[in-house]
Design a protein around this motif. Structure first.
Motif, PDB file in Angstrom:
ATOM      1  N   GLN A  41       0.828  -1.204   0.000  1.00 18.07           N
ATOM      2  CA  GLN A  41       0.000   0.000   0.000  1.00 18.07           C
ATOM      3  C   GLN A  41       0.862   1.254   0.000  1.00 18.07           C
ATOM      4  O   GLN A  41       0.556   2.229  -0.709  1.00 18.07           O
ATOM      5  N   ARG A  42       1.952   1.251   0.770  1.00 11.43           N
ATOM      6  CA  ARG A  42       2.853   2.407   0.778  1.00 11.43           C
ATOM      7  C   ARG A  42       3.471   2.629  -0.598  1.00 11.43           C
ATOM      8  O   ARG A  42       3.642   3.771  -1.039  1.00 11.43           O
ATOM      9  N   TRP A  43       3.791   1.538  -1.266  1.00 11.48           N
ATOM     10  CA  TRP A  43       4.362   1.613  -2.620  1.00 11.48           C
ATOM     11  C   TRP A  43       3.366   2.209  -3.604  1.00 11.48           C
ATOM     12  O   TRP A  43       3.687   3.144  -4.351  1.00 11.48           O
ATOM     13  N   LEU A  44       2.140   1.713  -3.590  1.00  8.36           N
ATOM     14  CA  LEU A  44       1.132   2.197  -4.533  1.00  8.36           C
ATOM     15  C   LEU A  44       0.753   3.649  -4.273  1.00  8.36           C
ATOM     16  O   LEU A  44       0.389   4.383  -5.201  1.00  8.36           O
ATOM     17  N   ALA A  45       0.841   4.092  -3.013  1.00  6.33           N
ATOM     18  CA  ALA A  45       0.440   5.453  -2.658  1.00  6.33           C
ATOM     19  C   ALA A  45       1.549   6.471  -2.830  1.00  6.33           C
ATOM     20  O   ALA A  45       1.303   7.683  -2.730  1.00  6.33           O
ATOM     21  N   TYR A  46       2.777   6.015  -3.105  1.00  5.91           N
ATOM     22  CA  TYR A  46       3.903   6.946  -3.153  1.00  5.91           C
ATOM     23  C   TYR A  46       3.740   7.936  -4.308  1.00  5.91           C
ATOM     24  O   TYR A  46       3.488   7.559  -5.458  1.00  5.91           O
ATOM     25  N   GLY A  47       3.892   9.238  -3.990  1.00  6.63           N
ATOM     26  CA  GLY A  47       3.646  10.285  -4.980  1.00  6.63           C
ATOM     27  C   GLY A  47       4.860  10.804  -5.705  1.00  6.63           C
ATOM     28  O   GLY A  47       4.729  11.531  -6.697  1.00  6.63           O
ATOM     29  N   GLY A  48       6.059  10.482  -5.246  1.00  3.85           N
ATOM     30  CA  GLY A  48       7.257  10.954  -5.921  1.00  3.85           C
ATOM     31  C   GLY A  48       7.548  12.410  -5.658  1.00  3.85           C
ATOM     32  O   GLY A  48       6.832  13.097  -4.912  1.00  3.85           O
ATOM     33  N   GLU A  49       8.596  12.918  -6.284  1.00  7.90           N
ATOM     34  CA  GLU A  49       9.007  14.300  -6.102  1.00  7.90           C
ATOM     35  C   GLU A  49       7.996  15.284  -6.672  1.00  7.90           C
ATOM     36  O   GLU A  49       7.965  16.444  -6.286  1.00  7.90           O
ATOM     37  N   GLU A  50       7.139  14.821  -7.592  1.00  9.67           N
ATOM     38  CA  GLU A  50       6.216  15.732  -8.280  1.00  9.67           C
ATOM     39  C   GLU A  50       4.801  15.662  -7.734  1.00  9.67           C
ATOM     40  O   GLU A  50       3.882  16.222  -8.324  1.00  9.67           O
ATOM     41  N   GLY A  51       4.587  14.915  -6.650  1.00  8.50           N
ATOM     42  CA  GLY A  51       3.275  14.939  -6.011  1.00  8.50           C
ATOM     43  C   GLY A  51       2.382  13.763  -6.310  1.00  8.50           C
ATOM     44  O   GLY A  51       1.372  13.569  -5.627  1.00  8.50           O
ATOM     45  N   GLY A  52       2.667  12.980  -7.344  1.00  9.59           N
ATOM     46  CA  GLY A  52       1.959  11.730  -7.542  1.00  9.59           C
ATOM     47  C   GLY A  52       0.724  11.754  -8.392  1.00  9.59           C
ATOM     48  O   GLY A  52       0.184  10.702  -8.726  1.00  9.59           O
ATOM     49  N   ALA A  53       0.172  12.917  -8.756  1.00 10.56           N
ATOM     50  CA  ALA A  53      -1.021  12.936  -9.592  1.00 10.56           C
ATOM     51  C   ALA A  53      -0.708  12.350 -10.960  1.00 10.56           C
ATOM     52  O   ALA A  53       0.359  12.591 -11.521  1.00 10.56           O
ATOM     53  N   LEU A  54      -1.649  11.573 -11.479  1.00  9.73           N
ATOM     54  CA  LEU A  54      -1.435  10.976 -12.802  1.00  9.73           C
ATOM     55  C   LEU A  54      -1.316  12.080 -13.840  1.00  9.73           C
ATOM     56  O   LEU A  54      -2.132  13.007 -13.889  1.00  9.73           O
ATOM     57  N   ASN A  55      -0.302  11.967 -14.679  1.00 11.70           N
ATOM     58  CA  ASN A  55       0.014  13.030 -15.617  1.00 11.70           C
ATOM     59  C   ASN A  55       0.556  12.408 -16.899  1.00 11.70           C
ATOM     60  O   ASN A  55       1.514  11.620 -16.860  1.00 11.70           O
ATOM     61  N   THR A  56      -0.051  12.753 -18.027  1.00 13.06           N
ATOM     62  CA  THR A  56       0.350  12.149 -19.294  1.00 13.06           C
ATOM     63  C   THR A  56       1.803  12.455 -19.622  1.00 13.06           C
ATOM     64  O   THR A  56       2.544  11.588 -20.108  1.00 13.06           O
ATOM     65  N   ALA A  57       2.231  13.687 -19.369  1.00 17.34           N
ATOM     66  CA  ALA A  57       3.618  14.057 -19.663  1.00 17.34           C
ATOM     67  C   ALA A  57       4.591  13.234 -18.828  1.00 17.34           C
ATOM     68  O   ALA A  57       5.624  12.760 -19.326  1.00 17.34           O
ATOM     69  N   ALA A  58       4.260  13.029 -17.538  1.00 16.06           N
ATOM     70  CA  ALA A  58       5.127  12.232 -16.676  1.00 16.06           C
ATOM     71  C   ALA A  58       5.193  10.792 -17.155  1.00 16.06           C
ATOM     72  O   ALA A  58       6.264  10.159 -17.151  1.00 16.06           O
ATOM     73  N   VAL A  59       4.043  10.264 -17.572  1.00 14.98           N
ATOM     74  CA  VAL A  59       4.009   8.887 -18.088  1.00 14.98           C
ATOM     75  C   VAL A  59       4.897   8.754 -19.317  1.00 14.98           C
ATOM     76  O   VAL A  59       5.687   7.805 -19.440  1.00 14.98           O
ATOM     77  N   MET A  60       4.827   9.703 -20.228  1.00 16.83           N
ATOM     78  CA  MET A  60       5.613   9.607 -21.458  1.00 16.83           C
ATOM     79  C   MET A  60       7.099   9.840 -21.209  1.00 16.83           C
ATOM     80  O   MET A  60       7.944   9.230 -21.861  1.00 16.83           O
ATOM     81  N   LEU A  61       7.416  10.712 -20.257  1.00 16.39           N
ATOM     82  CA  LEU A  61       8.829  10.881 -19.894  1.00 16.39           C
ATOM     83  C   LEU A  61       9.401   9.584 -19.328  1.00 16.39           C
ATOM     84  O   LEU A  61      10.519   9.168 -19.659  1.00 16.39           O
ATOM     85  N   GLY A  62       8.622   8.950 -18.467  1.00 19.42           N
ATOM     86  CA  GLY A  62       9.058   7.673 -17.915  1.00 19.42           C
ATOM     87  C   GLY A  62       9.137   6.595 -18.980  1.00 19.42           C
ATOM     88  O   GLY A  62      10.073   5.794 -19.012  1.00 19.42           O
ATOM     89  N   ALA A  63       8.156   6.559 -19.883  1.00 22.27           N
ATOM     90  CA  ALA A  63       8.158   5.565 -20.955  1.00 22.27           C
ATOM     91  C   ALA A  63       9.367   5.747 -21.866  1.00 22.27           C
ATOM     92  O   ALA A  63       9.929   4.772 -22.370  1.00 22.27           O
ATOM     93  N   GLY A  64       9.784   7.006 -22.063  1.00 18.18           N
ATOM     94  CA  GLY A  64      10.954   7.258 -22.901  1.00 18.18           C
ATOM     95  C   GLY A  64      12.207   6.608 -22.350  1.00 18.18           C
ATOM     96  O   GLY A  64      13.037   6.076 -23.101  1.00 18.18           O
ATOM     97  N   VAL A  65      12.343   6.617 -21.022  1.00 18.56           N
ATOM     98  CA  VAL A  65      13.492   5.955 -20.399  1.00 18.56           C
ATOM     99  C   VAL A  65      13.395   4.446 -20.604  1.00 18.56           C
ATOM    100  O   VAL A  65      14.359   3.782 -20.996  1.00 18.56           O
ATOM    101  N   CYS A  66      12.214   3.879 -20.359  1.00 18.97           N
ATOM    102  CA  CYS A  66      12.029   2.429 -20.520  1.00 18.97           C
ATOM    103  C   CYS A  66      12.233   1.990 -21.966  1.00 18.97           C
ATOM    104  O   CYS A  66      12.758   0.898 -22.231  1.00 18.97           O
ATOM    105  N   LEU A  67      11.827   2.820 -22.901  1.00 18.94           N
ATOM    106  CA  LEU A  67      11.928   2.457 -24.313  1.00 18.94           C
ATOM    107  C   LEU A  67      13.366   2.413 -24.813  1.00 18.94           C
ATOM    108  O   LEU A  67      13.631   1.892 -25.898  1.00 18.94           O
ATOM    109  N   SER A  68      14.292   2.947 -24.035  1.00 22.20           N
ATOM    110  CA  SER A  68      15.696   2.821 -24.412  1.00 22.20           C
ATOM    111  C   SER A  68      16.113   1.355 -24.451  1.00 22.20           C
ATOM    112  O   SER A  68      17.098   0.993 -25.105  1.00 22.20           O
ATOM    113  N   LEU A  69      15.348   0.505 -23.764  1.00 20.18           N
ATOM    114  CA  LEU A  69      15.652  -0.925 -23.733  1.00 20.18           C
ATOM    115  C   LEU A  69      15.165  -1.656 -24.975  1.00 20.18           C
ATOM    116  O   LEU A  69      15.326  -2.872 -25.084  1.00 20.18           O
TER     117      LEU A  69
END
Length: 560
Positions: A217-245
């Motif tokens: 539950q603590r893991w799922l609730a963690y908001g990160g440095e940016e507050g945790g709200a779902l954000n399309t830009a944040a998702v795509m920035l993260g996906a860009g890192v993963c896609l390097s693989l």
């Protein structure tokens, strides 16, 4: 019995009428067979006589190559920055794109027994055009070798106080003796170490969740440095890192090219192994990335955000909850070192293939694969000593644009241009003389996709679009690859449709033929898919044709 003895004892069927006479395999000198085995068919079709492993063994060996720890660091970095929700969505988006684009490449490698460079040549790039993508792939291997080597060095510093610079050197040197002998040794290494690696990685995490269910539950609730709200830009920035693989599919293919022929008896096992070890690698990778977020959140308060992305810190933190203190550091170190060795033998092996492919085509000289094992490791060591790990996510975000442009272009050529538009030859072609030097279909699509997406990544089209550079790379490649094929009418795929040998390349079951022919240059015998007729008479193998500096053996262009 050794592989060399296997190669010389195989009885091959007779060559068809009108073809060059077949040389008996036992006539081949033992020394040459040994050299060929050591070189592991670097620039060639992988012959049936060498592919003695079952689909399950090949699949398990390929999956052993994804034991790398970088996934835990990548997931942790995304999760700590953007929060768990955004990180999990980013990981899922990237995994879907990688799976879909990797499927046709893995199928072609397993079905036709050629590596990704050889597939790329005939899937839109041309004989020399794919040199660009070989360099891109080689870059992938030394970037990730450096990443894994840095993780091992961190483990050695943590456990025994070894200075980082010395740990970098040790993590490089230990790989050299393991990677020299190619697939035969790698298959054994991966198969023997997989059970221990799985137990060390999975068991502690399962026990931790059972012992402390609130950690989920603590893991799922963690908001990160940016507050945790779902954000399309944040998702795509993260996906860009993963896609390097995405380039990892090339390393999976370096194993999958040794799959046995697909038959009625092994069809189910063949498809299962191809899917699981081919595009399916990303499922395991995504799970590790998600676990990286979980462990980073779990140990964050104890070690801080800088250390929480280091796998040695993550697993040590988990082990502390489960076992005696004297056992924690040794087991964490064993896991980190084992993972680093399992993946870096693959990085070194695949990188040596990519460099050798490029160098031999450009210079028409073949120095041997071992030379480029050392080149690749030297570059990796420089990156480690330059502390690449500290800005890993930035490096991977930039690199992912090039990797996506390449892989998606080839995948689109196979799925759309070969099977839907039928403008690209369905059977992969890689031999010199059969292909045009450069095919604008793949080269233009790749360059446009990578350059525009990189420009988006660096904000040249505005800060709002920057997170979407991965989608730009994928979108341009998907659209432009078939468009270029239509505009060129498929003209630049094949320089010749007839290779001068009467027998078909595929047998009655659609598998590459095992009939052997002698090469007029090296006087060794090779299986049918590796040869063409020589302009000077007889047949010539693909490597001798690649190193033909004067071009006297290259067949002329075929008249329309």
């Amino acid at each position: 019995m050794t592989v060399e003895e296997d190669l010389t004892r195989i009885s091959a069927p007779q060559a068809p009428s009108g073809a060059a006479p077949q040389a008996p395999p036992e006539a081949a000198p033992k020394k040459s067979s040994t050299k060929e085995t050591l070189e592991d068919y670097t620039l060639r079709f992988a012959p049936r006589s060498y592919r003695r492993w079952t689909p399950a063994v090949v699949g398990a060996s390929a999956l052993g190559g994804i034991a790398y720890m970088a996934d835990f660091s990548i997931g942790a970095g995304i999760g700590l920055t953007h929060g768990t929700g955004n990180a999990l969505l980013a990981i899922g988006v990237a995994a879907l794109i990688i799976f879909v684009s990797g499927f046709p490449l893995a199928y072609y490698a397993a079905r036709y027994n050629v590596d990704l460079d050889l597939i790329t040549r005939g899937s839109g790039f041309g004989y020399y055009g794919s040199v660009i993508t070989s360099v891109i792939f080689a870059s992938f291997t030394f970037i990730f070798f450096a990443t894994e080597g840095a993780i091992m060095a961190q483990g050695l510093r943590y456990a025994v106080g070894l200075p980082l610079w010395l740990g970098y050197l040790a993590s490089t040197l230990v790989i050299i003796p393991l990677v020299i002998y190619g697939m035969k040794t790698l298959a054994k290494l991966q198969s023997w170490t997989n059970p221990l690696w799985l137990v060390l990685m999975v068991a502690p995490l399962v026990f931790l969740v059972v012992k402390d269910p609130d950690s989920v539950q603590r893991w799922l609730a963690y908001g990160g440095e940016e507050g945790g709200a779902l954000n399309t830009a944040a998702v795509m920035l993260g996906a860009g890192v993963c896609l390097s693989l995405m380039g990892q599919i090339g390393e999976q293919i370096d194993y999958l090219r040794f799959m046995p022929p697909r038959t009625a008896d092994n069809r189910r096992a063949w498809w299962t192994s191809m899917i699981m070890a081919g595009p399916g690698w990303v499922v395991f990778g995504a799970i590790k990335q998600a676990l990286g977020v979980f462990m980073a959140v779990y140990i964050l308060d104890a070690v801080g955000s800088a250390a929480a992305v280091e796998p040695i810190e993550q697993f040590t933190g988990v082990f502390k909850e489960l076992m005696p203190s004297w056992l924690i550091v040794p087991l964490a170190l064993v896991l980190v070192v084992l993972s680093q060795v399992k993946i870096n033998v693959t990085n070194a092996y695949s990188g040596s293939l990519a460099w050798t492919n490029s160098f031999t085509r450009v210079t028409k000289r073949y120095p041997g694969r071992l030379v480029f094992v050392l080149v690749n490791l030297g570059i990796s060591l420089i990156l480690m000593e330059a502390d690449m790990f500290s800005f890993l996510n930035n490096v991977l975000s930039f690199y992912s644009n090039c990797a996506m442009a390449w892989v998606v272009t080839v995948a689109t050529d196979i799925l759309v241009n070969k099977y839907l538009l039928r403008l690209s030859p369905k059977q992969p072609e890689f031999r010199r003389g059969m292909l045009y030097a450069v095919n604008p279909v793949g080269v233009v699509s790749f360059l446009a996709s990578s350059l525009v997406s990189i420009a988006v990544y660096f904000g040249l089209f505005g800060a709002e679009l920057r997170p979407y550079s991965p989608l730009v790379a994928v979108g341009i490649a998907v659209v432009l690859t078939p468009l270029m094929a239509v505009l060129t009418r498929g003209k630049y795929y094949l320089r010749r449709t007839d290779d001068g040998i009467d027998e078909p390349i595929l047998d009655s079951e659609g598998n590459p033929s095992a009939t052997r022919y002698p090469c007029v240059v090296c006087e060794e015998s090779y299986e049918r898919p590796d040869l063409t007729a020589a302009a000077t008479g007889g047949t010539i193998c693909s490597l001798c044709l690649s190193t033909d500096r004067g071009g006297e053996h290259v067949l002329p262009a075929q008249l329309a």
